[in-house]
Design a protein around this motif. Structure first.
Motif, PDB file in Angstrom:
ATOM      1  N   GLY A 175       0.855  -1.192   0.000  1.00 23.45           N
ATOM      2  CA  GLY A 175       0.000   0.000   0.000  1.00 23.45           C
ATOM      3  C   GLY A 175       0.885   1.232   0.000  1.00 23.45           C
ATOM      4  N   SER A 176       0.434   2.274  -0.668  1.00 23.62           N
ATOM      5  CA  SER A 176       1.275   3.477  -0.781  1.00 23.62           C
ATOM      6  C   SER A 176       1.469   4.169   0.569  1.00 23.62           C
ATOM      7  N   GLY A 177       0.517   3.958   1.487  1.00 27.06           N
ATOM      8  CA  GLY A 177       0.568   4.686   2.766  1.00 27.06           C
ATOM      9  C   GLY A 177      -0.255   5.956   2.722  1.00 27.06           C
ATOM     10  N   GLY A 178      -0.685   6.348   1.502  1.00 32.85           N
ATOM     11  CA  GLY A 178      -1.580   7.510   1.372  1.00 32.85           C
ATOM     12  C   GLY A 178      -0.896   8.838   1.649  1.00 32.85           C
ATOM     13  N   PRO A 179      -1.686   9.917   1.641  1.00 31.64           N
ATOM     14  CA  PRO A 179      -1.104  11.261   1.779  1.00 31.64           C
ATOM     15  C   PRO A 179      -0.547  11.549   3.181  1.00 31.64           C
ATOM     16  N   GLN A 188      -5.289  17.030  13.064  1.00 35.18           N
ATOM     17  CA  GLN A 188      -5.578  18.297  12.389  1.00 35.18           C
ATOM     18  C   GLN A 188      -5.755  18.159  10.876  1.00 35.18           C
ATOM     19  N   VAL A 189      -5.676  16.940  10.320  1.00 36.91           N
ATOM     20  CA  VAL A 189      -5.716  16.834   8.851  1.00 36.91           C
ATOM     21  C   VAL A 189      -7.123  17.154   8.337  1.00 36.91           C
ATOM     22  N   THR A 190      -7.173  17.693   7.108  1.00 33.81           N
ATOM     23  CA  THR A 190      -8.458  18.138   6.559  1.00 33.81           C
ATOM     24  C   THR A 190      -8.949  17.187   5.467  1.00 33.81           C
ATOM     25  N   LEU A 191     -10.233  17.361   5.123  1.00 27.37           N
ATOM     26  CA  LEU A 191     -10.834  16.580   4.049  1.00 27.37           C
ATOM     27  C   LEU A 191     -10.077  16.808   2.735  1.00 27.37           C
ATOM     28  N   GLU A 192      -9.751  18.066   2.446  1.00 23.57           N
ATOM     29  CA  GLU A 192      -9.052  18.393   1.191  1.00 23.57           C
ATOM     30  C   GLU A 192      -7.722  17.646   1.116  1.00 23.57           C
ATOM     31  N   GLN A 193      -7.002  17.592   2.232  1.00 21.40           N
ATOM     32  CA  GLN A 193      -5.715  16.869   2.234  1.00 21.40           C
ATOM     33  C   GLN A 193      -5.950  15.371   2.030  1.00 21.40           C
ATOM     34  N   ALA A 194      -7.001  14.863   2.663  1.00 25.31           N
ATOM     35  CA  ALA A 194      -7.281  13.426   2.565  1.00 25.31           C
ATOM     36  C   ALA A 194      -7.671  13.041   1.134  1.00 25.31           C
ATOM     37  N   LEU A 195      -8.245  13.995   0.398  1.00 20.97           N
ATOM     38  CA  LEU A 195      -8.683  13.692  -0.971  1.00 20.97           C
ATOM     39  C   LEU A 195      -7.561  13.771  -2.006  1.00 20.97           C
ATOM     40  N   LYS A 196      -6.352  14.136  -1.544  1.00 19.33           N
ATOM     41  CA  LYS A 196      -5.224  14.224  -2.503  1.00 19.33           C
ATOM     42  C   LYS A 196      -4.332  12.998  -2.392  1.00 19.33           C
ATOM     43  N   HIS A 197      -4.661  11.962  -3.152  1.00 24.39           N
ATOM     44  CA  HIS A 197      -3.822  10.757  -3.092  1.00 24.39           C
ATOM     45  C   HIS A 197      -2.530  10.982  -3.870  1.00 24.39           C
ATOM     46  N   THR A 207     -10.545   6.973  -1.934  1.00 26.41           N
ATOM     47  CA  THR A 207      -9.435   7.904  -1.695  1.00 26.41           C
ATOM     48  C   THR A 207      -9.331   8.198  -0.188  1.00 26.41           C
ATOM     49  N   ILE A 208     -10.478   8.385   0.463  1.00 24.34           N
ATOM     50  CA  ILE A 208     -10.465   8.576   1.921  1.00 24.34           C
ATOM     51  C   ILE A 208      -9.983   7.288   2.614  1.00 24.34           C
ATOM     52  N   ASP A 209     -10.490   6.145   2.152  1.00 18.62           N
ATOM     53  CA  ASP A 209     -10.050   4.864   2.736  1.00 18.62           C
ATOM     54  C   ASP A 209      -8.539   4.683   2.597  1.00 18.62           C
ATOM     55  N   SER A 210      -7.973   5.186   1.510  1.00 16.98           N
ATOM     56  CA  SER A 210      -6.524   5.050   1.319  1.00 16.98           C
ATOM     57  C   SER A 210      -5.782   5.938   2.307  1.00 16.98           C
ATOM     58  N   ALA A 211      -6.343   7.090   2.604  1.00 18.07           N
ATOM     59  CA  ALA A 211      -5.696   8.006   3.555  1.00 18.07           C
ATOM     60  C   ALA A 211      -5.778   7.464   4.983  1.00 18.07           C
ATOM     61  N   SER A 212      -6.862   6.752   5.313  1.00 17.27           N
ATOM     62  CA  SER A 212      -7.025   6.236   6.685  1.00 17.27           C
ATOM     63  C   SER A 212      -6.414   4.836   6.835  1.00 17.27           C
ATOM     64  N   LEU A 213      -5.963   4.254   5.718  1.00 16.32           N
ATOM     65  CA  LEU A 213      -5.519   2.850   5.619  1.00 16.32           C
ATOM     66  C   LEU A 213      -6.660   1.844   5.827  1.00 16.32           C
ATOM     67  N   MET A 214      -7.909   2.345   5.952  1.00 16.21           N
ATOM     68  CA  MET A 214      -9.037   1.411   5.979  1.00 16.21           C
ATOM     69  C   MET A 214      -9.060   0.588   4.698  1.00 16.21           C
ATOM     70  N   ASN A 215      -8.623   1.205   3.596  1.00 14.19           N
ATOM     71  CA  ASN A 215      -8.585   0.466   2.335  1.00 14.19           C
ATOM     72  C   ASN A 215      -7.763  -0.814   2.487  1.00 14.19           C
ATOM     73  N   LYS A 216      -6.684  -0.726   3.264  1.00 12.13           N
ATOM     74  CA  LYS A 216      -5.835  -1.918   3.451  1.00 12.13           C
ATOM     75  C   LYS A 216      -6.528  -2.956   4.325  1.00 12.13           C
ATOM     76  N   SER A 217      -7.268  -2.490   5.346  1.00 14.31           N
ATOM     77  CA  SER A 217      -8.063  -3.418   6.164  1.00 14.31           C
ATOM     78  C   SER A 217      -9.028  -4.188   5.289  1.00 14.31           C
ATOM     79  N   LEU A 218      -9.734  -3.431   4.423  1.00  8.34           N
ATOM     80  CA  LEU A 218     -10.716  -4.068   3.534  1.00  8.34           C
ATOM     81  C   LEU A 218      -9.997  -5.046   2.601  1.00  8.34           C
ATOM     82  N   GLU A 219      -8.812  -4.645   2.129  1.00 12.32           N
ATOM     83  CA  GLU A 219      -8.092  -5.497   1.167  1.00 12.32           C
ATOM     84  C   GLU A 219      -7.562  -6.777   1.801  1.00 12.32           C
ATOM     85  N   ILE A 220      -7.197  -6.713   3.073  1.00  9.59           N
ATOM     86  CA  ILE A 220      -6.732  -7.920   3.771  1.00  9.59           C
ATOM     87  C   ILE A 220      -7.885  -8.926   3.834  1.00  9.59           C
ATOM     88  N   ILE A 221      -9.072  -8.438   4.169  1.00  8.96           N
ATOM     89  CA  ILE A 221     -10.236  -9.335   4.260  1.00  8.96           C
ATOM     90  C   ILE A 221     -10.633  -9.829   2.862  1.00  8.96           C
TER      91      ILE A 221
END
Ligand code: NAD
Ligand code: MG
Length: 383
Positions: A175-179, A188-197, A207-221
């Motif tokens: 996984g890239s690790g996101g922004p 303090q991170v903002t929505l705008e920052q989270a949307l910049k992959h 894109t949000i899931d990638s920033a939170s690494l939830m995307n990786k949780s989902l991908e493991i399952i």
């Protein structure tokens, strides 16, 4: 085994994966039977006309008349609603279905395509998180061919070809690790920052899931069910350049990796043309231009999502369903400015501690838990 796709249904054609699938289908001259979208009537009608689809489906039936009007004179049939999604997923007119709906909303049509024995090219990972065991069991019964589009899973699938999982030491999902990879505080991170992959261009939710690494949780399952392998043989490795899409480490110390540019058209095309790699418009990376391929451990103290994913998957039953619904609701609130980025972890943690689990749930129990969790968090985390 060889395969020529006769005709394709694309569920969620107006999204990021949908648009990329249409471009690959046009390039390979694969006929399109049906396209579907949630509510973007104009874009759906425009796509349906461009690819000469037979049917266009708008999931939200309030837009049926608008769609009919937008398609008038084209000869393309307009349909609407959940049942129409199921019809185009199982119609004999299409032999392959690409699932590119975002979120749990894709569960019913995914299962329908699986039960109809189609070649099911899965981008929409949330249904596998919610009901992976059930989906894969149904695929075994119907003979459906399940092919991953998610880049990590396409990579694992390719590295596993010709081998049995009994030979595997570890599946290594990258996984890239996101922004926010290098941050030590996410408060303090903002929505705008989270949307910049940094590497991938995708829909807002992933894109949000990638920033939170939830995307990786989902991908493991997702990997656990796609490849029928235990969770403790699935690892995550952060790889900021997104060139190594995932790896399989075998018992003899040999590691196979699949590499490519971060462009979803490559795994989409392979799902459509499997088992053949055909000529397309994508090129391999220029390795002389890559200064580094770096790998690092995920920071579990900053991103608790990965541990939550393993935890939910180990608990099994409804826990992944509840985790997924809590995450989808939190992301929706974040996109509407109703919560902050870091609250996502609190939603999931709250969900996993406050909502009851149950073993080997039926499809109805899964759908109930999904609806219940979304309603539970409708106005935020209950006090
Ligand atoms: P997106 O938001 O760009 O597109 C979603 C599509 O689903 C749209 O066509 C939309 O109309 C449709 N849709 C949304 N809600 C719906 C509903 N309730 N009922 C029916 N249709 C609905 O999403 P995306 O980025 O293309 O991602 C699609 C799926 O693929 C997600 O599950 C995502 O995790 C997965 N995925 C995406 C990428 C990527 O590069 N975008 C990579 C890997 C996996
Ligand atoms: Mg992925």
């Amino acid at each position: 085994m060889s395969w020529t796709t006769r005709a394709l249904t694309i569920l969620g054609s107006t999204g990021s994966i949908g648009v990329n699938t249409l471009s690959v289908a046009a390039e390979l001259k694969i006929p399109v039977y049906a396209l579907t979208a949630h509510s973007q009537v104009e874009k759906l009608a425009e796509q349906a006309r461009a690819c000469k689809a037979t049917v266009a489906v708008i999931a939200d039936d309030h837009y049926y008349n608008d769609l009919k009007q937008a398609l008038s004179g084209s000869g393309i049939e307009a349909r609407a609603g959940a049942e129409a999604l199921n019809e185009v997923s199982s119609s004999p007119e299409a032999d392959a279905v690409v699932t590119a709906i975002v979120g749990g909303a894709g569960l019913a049509p995914t299962l329908t395509a699986i039960r109809a024995g189609k070649r099911v090219c899965i981008a929409n990972k949330e249904p596998l998180v919610m009901a992976g065991e059930l989906i894969m069991n149904e695929a075994r019964k119907s003979g459906a061919v399940v092919l991953p589009i998610d880049s990590e899973h396409s990579a694992l699938f390719q590295c596993l070809e010709g081998h049995s999982t009994s030979e595997v030491e570890k599946l290594i999902i990258t996984g890239s690790g996101g922004p926010f990879r290098t941050l030590t505080d996410l408060s303090q991170v903002t929505l705008e920052q989270a949307l910049k992959h940094p590497n991938w261009s995708m829909g807002q939710k992933i894109t949000i899931d990638s920033a939170s690494l939830m995307n990786k949780s989902l991908e493991i399952i997702e990997a656990r069910w796609l490849f029928n392998i235990e969770l403790d043989r699935i690892d995550l490795l952060i790889h900021p350049q997104s060139i190594v899409h995932s790896m399989v480490s075998y018992r003899d110390g040999s590691v196979l990796a699949q590499l490519g540019k971060p462009d979803m058209r490559t795994p989409i095309q392979y799902a459509l043309t499997y088992p053949v790699h055909t000529t397309g418009s994508m090129e391999a990376p220029d390795f002389t231009q890559l200064a580094h391929l770096d790998f690092e451990e995920p920071k579990h103290d900053i991103f608790p999502s990965v541990r939550m994913g393993y935890d939910a998957a180990r608990r099994g039953g409804l826990a992944p369903v509840i985790m997924n619904a809590a995450n989808e609701t939190a992301v929706d609130h974040l996109l509407k400015g109703r919560c902050s980025f870091i609250d996502i972890f609190a939603y999931i943690e709250h969900a996993l501690t406050h909502i009851d689990n149950s073993e080997h749930p039926s499809l109805d129990a899964i759908l109930d838990a999904d609806r219940y969790t979304r309603r539970y968090f409708e106005n935020g985390i209950p006090k």
